[in-house]
Design an enzyme around this catalytic site. Sequence first.
Site, PDB file in Angstrom:
ATOM      1  N   LYS A   1      49.705  35.594  49.761  1.00  0.00           N
ATOM      2  CA  LYS A   1      49.143  35.871  48.467  1.00  0.00           C
ATOM      3  C   LYS A   1      47.523  35.755  48.433  1.00  0.00           C
ATOM      4  O   LYS A   1      47.117  34.752  49.226  1.00  0.00           O
ATOM      5  CB  LYS A   1      49.823  34.680  47.624  1.00  0.00           C
ATOM      6  CG  LYS A   1      49.135  34.440  46.183  1.00  0.00           C
ATOM      7  CD  LYS A   1      49.917  33.444  45.449  1.00  0.00           C
ATOM      8  CE  LYS A   1      49.236  32.843  44.100  1.00  0.00           C
ATOM      9  NZ  LYS A   1      50.125  32.755  42.877  1.00  0.00           N
TER      10      LYS A   1
ATOM     11  N   GLU B   1      59.098  34.689  39.798  1.00  0.00           N
ATOM     12  CA  GLU B   1      58.412  33.508  40.584  1.00  0.00           C
ATOM     13  C   GLU B   1      58.364  32.539  39.494  1.00  0.00           C
ATOM     14  O   GLU B   1      57.674  32.586  38.614  1.00  0.00           O
ATOM     15  CB  GLU B   1      57.061  33.979  41.244  1.00  0.00           C
ATOM     16  CG  GLU B   1      56.524  32.745  41.548  1.00  0.00           C
ATOM     17  CD  GLU B   1      54.779  33.156  42.192  1.00  0.00           C
ATOM     18  OE1 GLU B   1      54.626  34.325  42.122  1.00  0.00           O
ATOM     19  OE2 GLU B   1      54.237  31.932  41.955  1.00  0.00           O
TER      20      GLU B   1
ATOM     21  N   ARG C   1      55.364  24.323  38.080  1.00  0.00           N
ATOM     22  CA  ARG C   1      54.109  23.689  37.062  1.00  0.00           C
ATOM     23  C   ARG C   1      54.738  23.021  35.805  1.00  0.00           C
ATOM     24  O   ARG C   1      54.033  22.570  35.092  1.00  0.00           O
ATOM     25  CB  ARG C   1      53.356  24.927  36.467  1.00  0.00           C
ATOM     26  CG  ARG C   1      52.806  25.594  37.667  1.00  0.00           C
ATOM     27  CD  ARG C   1      51.838  26.851  37.039  1.00  0.00           C
ATOM     28  NE  ARG C   1      51.437  27.503  38.122  1.00  0.00           N
ATOM     29  CZ  ARG C   1      50.925  28.793  38.213  1.00  0.00           C
ATOM     30  NH1 ARG C   1      50.159  29.076  37.060  1.00  0.00           N
ATOM     31  NH2 ARG C   1      50.484  29.291  39.247  1.00  0.00           N
TER      32      ARG C   1
HETATM   33  C1  3PG Z   1      49.417  32.604  39.708  1.00  0.00           C
HETATM   34  O1  3PG Z   1      49.638  31.548  40.168  1.00  0.00           O
HETATM   35  O2  3PG Z   1      49.516  33.650  40.698  1.00  0.00           O
HETATM   36  C2  3PG Z   1      48.607  32.967  38.840  1.00  0.00           C
HETATM   37  O3  3PG Z   1      48.547  31.949  37.724  1.00  0.00           O
HETATM   38  C3  3PG Z   1      48.476  34.114  38.056  1.00  0.00           C
HETATM   39  O4  3PG Z   1      47.430  34.263  37.501  1.00  0.00           O
HETATM   40  P1  3PG Z   1      47.431  35.050  35.971  1.00  0.00           P
HETATM   41  O5  3PG Z   1      47.806  34.045  35.155  1.00  0.00           O
HETATM   42  O6  3PG Z   1      45.802  35.302  35.937  1.00  0.00           O
HETATM   43  O7  3PG Z   1      48.109  36.117  36.007  1.00  0.00           O
END
Ligand code: 3PG
Length: 216
Positions: free
Chosen positions: A135, A47, A51
């Site tokens: 999600k 994914e 960002r």
């Molecule tokens: C996402 O968008 O899925 C999160 O930023 C992932 O979260 P994590 O950085 O705590 O794994």
Amino acid sequence: MTMIARQDKLAALFKAATVIPVLTIERLADAVPLARALVAGGVRTLEVTLRTPVAIEAAKAMMAEVPEAVVGIGTILNPADLARAEALGVAFGISPGATPELLKAAADGALPFAPGIATASELMQALAYGFDLAKFFPAEQAGGIKGLRALAGPFPNVRFCPTGGIGESNAASWLAEPNVLAVGGSWLCPAAEIRAGNWAGMTAMCRRTLKSLKAA
Ligand code: 3PG
């Protein structure tokens, strides 16, 4: 492809993936070696989050140069982001949320798409547009496994990809939940490791994670 076919395709893709690294790519030059490192470790479904300014170009480079990778776009926040992902021809799209504008655009579009939900009302909104695969975000912070189990009561047919706060220590517990198809997170590809170009370290981490999840 019908909505149901798209949801089935996404479910199959998530199930095959088991873990989906959430990638924040700051330098375009990192995209291909990063994808190669993850694929070498057995982690193929990636994914790429919207960002950073190079995200779209990074996803494009991965698709062109690492054909074994199944590349999707994450952090889709609005219909414009969705259109950018669709135009790229990526395999899937993921959002941290579920606004009516985005859900409508995704339902009308062609991309296999998972909206993000943290509450029953958000999930009901997603279901109203036909999305029964979501999600669960931010998973640990929004109630953890107990929170997800509570949602399974009124929504027994919804399947999830939890992300947020998931890592090596708790991924197996999440995956043991019957309504969890895959887990996502940034732990397989920490920003500092990407900056340092520690590709071998990431490959090793992927291998270790998949091995321990198989054993669990
Ligand atoms: C996402 O968008 O899925 C999160 O930023 C992932 O979260 P994590 O950085 O705590 O794994």
